[in-house]
Design an enzyme around this catalytic site. Structure first.
Site, short mmCIF file in Angstrom:
data_model
loop_
_atom_site.label_atom_id
_atom_site.label_comp_id
_atom_site.label_asym_id
_atom_site.label_seq_id
_atom_site.Cartn_x
_atom_site.Cartn_y
_atom_site.Cartn_z
CG ASP A 7 -1.80 1.23 1.30
OD1 ASP A 7 -2.21 1.74 0.24
OD2 ASP A 7 -2.08 1.68 2.43
CD GLU A 69 -4.60 1.52 -2.67
OE1 GLU A 69 -5.32 2.53 -2.76
OE2 GLU A 69 -4.28 1.02 -1.59
CG ASP A 141 -0.81 3.11 6.25
OD1 ASP A 141 -1.46 3.60 5.30
OD2 ASP A 141 -0.46 3.78 7.25
#
Length: 182
Positions: A7, A69, A141
């Site tokens: 992420d 991501e 996160d």
């Protein structure tokens, strides 16, 4: 198969590592790589911390694949550019570690993990905790990064089935055409 989820973020990048065997998911590790110790204006230094940190995680846990991501444009174009550079550092570190990299949107991850694309961070954290049978909630996160790995585990299995069907169709087509393949 061991999957590393990322992420990306310029100040905090989450990572999560899961093992997948059939339908079974097993937690391996998760955490964050933080650049907050560096000056806000030190973009090259921050990108180096992210690159080195992700390289270190890949070397330590030896994943076979990675999932990152896909970042969408924010309202603030400057923030989008900075986040894109952090994502670029992450992708470069993964490619440098010779990992195949898959990319998923936050919407795809939320649908795969929670069941709908408008899930709140707390919902993602709770579902990741449940799916991986963790004793507590991972940080936001790290939860998103674990969600990326889980998404790839589900998508990878689906893509393998699609690939197997496509290969079977090619074989059948070749047999039908008298052994010639086109």
């Amino acid at each position: 198969m061991r999957i590393l989820g990322i992420d990306p973020g310029l100040q905090t990048t989450g990572f999560g590592v899961v093992d997948v065997q059939g339908q079974q998911l097993a937690y391996v590790a998760s955490g964050t790589i933080r650049t907050t110790g560096l000056a806000l204006g030190d973009l090259p230094g921050r990108l180096k911390v992210l690159f080195d940190g992700i390289g270190e995680v890949a070397a330590r846990y030896q994943p076979e694949a990675a999932a990152v991501e896909i970042v969408f444009v924010n309202v603030n174009p400057q923030s989008s550019l900075l986040l894109g550079q952090a994502r670029g550092a992450a992708l470069t570190a993964l490619v440098n570690a010779q990992l195949p990299v898959a990319e998923y949107t936050a919407l795809q991850m939320k649908k795969a993990v929670v069941g709908h694309g408008r899930a709140a961070k707390a919902q993602v954290q709770e579902m990741v905790r449940r799916l991986l049978q963790l004793p507590g909630l991972p940080g936001p996160d790290a939860a998103d990064a674990l969600g990326m790995a889980i998404t790839h585990a589900h998508a990878g299995a689906a893509m393998a089935r699609v690939g197997a069907v496509a290969q079977l169709n090619r074989r059948q087509h070749a047999l039908y055409k008298g052994g010639r393949s086109y």
